[in-house]
Design a protein around this motif. Sequence first.
Motif, PDB file in Angstrom:
ATOM      1  N   UNK A 121       0.213  17.575   3.169  1.00 66.79           N
ATOM      2  CA  UNK A 121       0.364  18.426   4.308  1.00 66.79           C
ATOM      3  C   UNK A 121      -1.071  18.787   4.920  1.00 66.79           C
ATOM      4  N   UNK A 122      -1.906  19.140   4.043  1.00 64.38           N
ATOM      5  CA  UNK A 122      -3.195  19.386   4.729  1.00 64.38           C
ATOM      6  C   UNK A 122      -3.994  18.121   5.460  1.00 64.38           C
ATOM      7  N   UNK A 123      -3.490  17.356   4.882  1.00 63.01           N
ATOM      8  CA  UNK A 123      -4.254  16.058   5.621  1.00 63.01           C
ATOM      9  C   UNK A 123      -3.371  15.822   7.187  1.00 63.01           C
ATOM     10  N   UNK A 124      -2.262  15.822   6.993  1.00 67.62           N
ATOM     11  CA  UNK A 124      -1.500  15.833   8.307  1.00 67.62           C
ATOM     12  C   UNK A 124      -1.816  16.860   9.513  1.00 67.62           C
ATOM     13  N   UNK A 125      -1.932  18.126   9.042  1.00 69.12           N
ATOM     14  CA  UNK A 125      -2.448  19.197   9.692  1.00 69.12           C
ATOM     15  C   UNK A 125      -3.841  18.869  10.251  1.00 69.12           C
ATOM     16  N   UNK A 126      -4.716  18.493   9.500  1.00 68.55           N
ATOM     17  CA  UNK A 126      -6.109  18.338   9.839  1.00 68.55           C
ATOM     18  C   UNK A 126      -6.263  17.130  10.969  1.00 68.55           C
ATOM     19  N   UNK A 127      -5.455  15.969  10.845  1.00 72.38           N
ATOM     20  CA  UNK A 127      -5.250  14.949  11.751  1.00 72.38           C
ATOM     21  C   UNK A 127      -4.734  15.248  13.033  1.00 72.38           C
ATOM     22  N   UNK A 128      -3.726  16.070  12.758  1.00 70.23           N
ATOM     23  CA  UNK A 128      -3.019  16.549  14.147  1.00 70.23           C
ATOM     24  C   UNK A 128      -3.754  17.532  14.929  1.00 70.23           C
ATOM     25  N   UNK A 129      -4.745  18.288  14.233  1.00 73.41           N
ATOM     26  CA  UNK A 129      -5.576  19.061  15.023  1.00 73.41           C
ATOM     27  C   UNK A 129      -6.634  18.267  15.683  1.00 73.41           C
TER      28      UNK A 129
END
Length: 270
Positions: A121-129
Amino acid sequence: MDEAGDEGFGKLAEGNTAQSHWLSLGAAIVNEANDRQIPQWRDEIMSSFVSKKNKRDLHFRELNHDQKVHACATIATKPIGACVVSSNKITILEAEELEVFKRPQHLYNYLTRLMLERITHTCRRRAEAEGGKASLRIVFSRRKGTDYDKMREYLEFMRDGKEKMRPIRSIDWSVLDPADIAVENHNVRAGLQIADLFTSAVWKAFEPNAFGRSEDRYAKELASRLLKIRGNALNHGLTIVPPISKCPLSAAQKNFLQWIIDRKRKGVGP
């Protein structure tokens, strides 16, 4: 990903035995560009130790106290994320699920699941940002007695929705494909050595030594690297099982966790 402690329960109830009271699993998380820098960061640490200057195998348990502090403080300056899940095995002795967790690799797999829920979930949020899409590749430190094919099957079982009870959290399968799991020896991959540093540092903050004392100095040095949501590392970069409200903790362990909580309140660290 690496671990500190063991899965044993056989003699745990007898008190001071060779079996650990806590089992911790941890990961060092970097993007593709920084992954290429990890060997240099490992060598930076090793070159500062006179007796280890020409060695390329950083192992937390082989360092003395001052070296551990220095290694942790050095890695804390690098762009690496950390996620550690620590299980208080004493609490499992009286749990209804004891026989389940006594099965080989069951506790290890369960903690891996908790960690991957948080990391994906952290990786997805970072990539989307950053306007991109995340893809996670996992490298496990080779561990005697662990069947990594069963690990993949366990992850595929969850991915395919075959669990009888829907979990509160879930792994973000848009980020992780169970096929993207690799296993390597600790001494040949610098990233696994850094994962060992994170995992062992946090484990030491909970695991009592022969005198019943834990040591949180190393984990405090690395606290800035723990994954966070809105500044909060607890239950994200650092998760304890069971939760604090159900976990018997010593005064030192409680003080360490309160210190982690207070960092959010004070707005300390990245």
